[in-house]
Structure formats: C-alpha cells, structure tokens
Write a protein that holds these residues in place. Sequence first.
Motif, PDB file in Angstrom:
ATOM      1  N   GLY A 219      66.921  32.217  59.101  1.00  0.00           N
ATOM      2  CA  GLY A 219      67.690  32.805  60.006  1.00  0.00           C
ATOM      3  C   GLY A 219      68.867  32.820  59.367  1.00  0.00           C
ATOM      4  O   GLY A 219      69.281  32.413  58.331  1.00  0.00           O
TER       5      GLY A 219
ATOM      6  N   GLN B 287      61.110  39.341  63.875  1.00  0.00           N
ATOM      7  CA  GLN B 287      59.655  38.864  63.624  1.00  0.00           C
ATOM      8  C   GLN B 287      58.874  38.669  65.010  1.00  0.00           C
ATOM      9  O   GLN B 287      57.964  39.471  65.334  1.00  0.00           O
TER      10      GLN B 287
ATOM     11  N   GLU C  73      64.007  36.191  61.431  1.00  0.00           N
ATOM     12  CA  GLU C  73      62.939  35.070  62.404  1.00  0.00           C
ATOM     13  C   GLU C  73      62.991  35.990  63.571  1.00  0.00           C
ATOM     14  O   GLU C  73      61.900  35.961  64.420  1.00  0.00           O
TER      15      GLU C  73
END
Length: 92
Positions: free
Chosen positions: A2, A83, A80
Amino acid sequence: MGIVKIHTTVLPGHRIELSSPEFPEGQAVEVVVRPREVSTSTVDYTDPRELLKLPIEERRQFLEAAAERMVEYYSQPDPERDQWQGGDIIEY
C-alpha cells in the motif's frame, strides 16, 4: 504494498531527503509532497465536545478541511484497501 507515509523536515538548502526500506532499489515510485497543517491551537478537535464549542463558521471550516483530507486520502490508489473494499455487492 500500500501507500507508505513518511514524515520528514525540510533541510537546509530547501532539500527534502527520504528513505524507505519497504521499496527495493530501482523500483519506480511516485512522491507527493505537501506541507503539514500547523495548528496554533492546543485544543483537540477530534473530541466532538471540543468541536461543538466552536462557532458554526469555524466548525464548518474545520469539517470541510477534514472532508477534503479524507477525499484526497481515499482517492489515492491502494491495492491492499482496494482488495478488501472491492468486489461484488451481494444482496440477500
């Protein structure tokens, strides 16, 4: 990986130096630099009780600035976060 947030200070000669062991040498990265807001007040406006003591116009300015910071933060790509936020919405 990230977004990595790094705090630093402007050095003599108006230089900014960054190092980040999270990234391998040679990897292309994007760097965005913005000054931190310096608060002259010692009051913690993250406490809603303190925020409500402000006059409505000052409160509105504080909340608008906070909203702008959040929009800027969440508009940055973060694989991240994407996701776990992404995916189909399933209605039952």
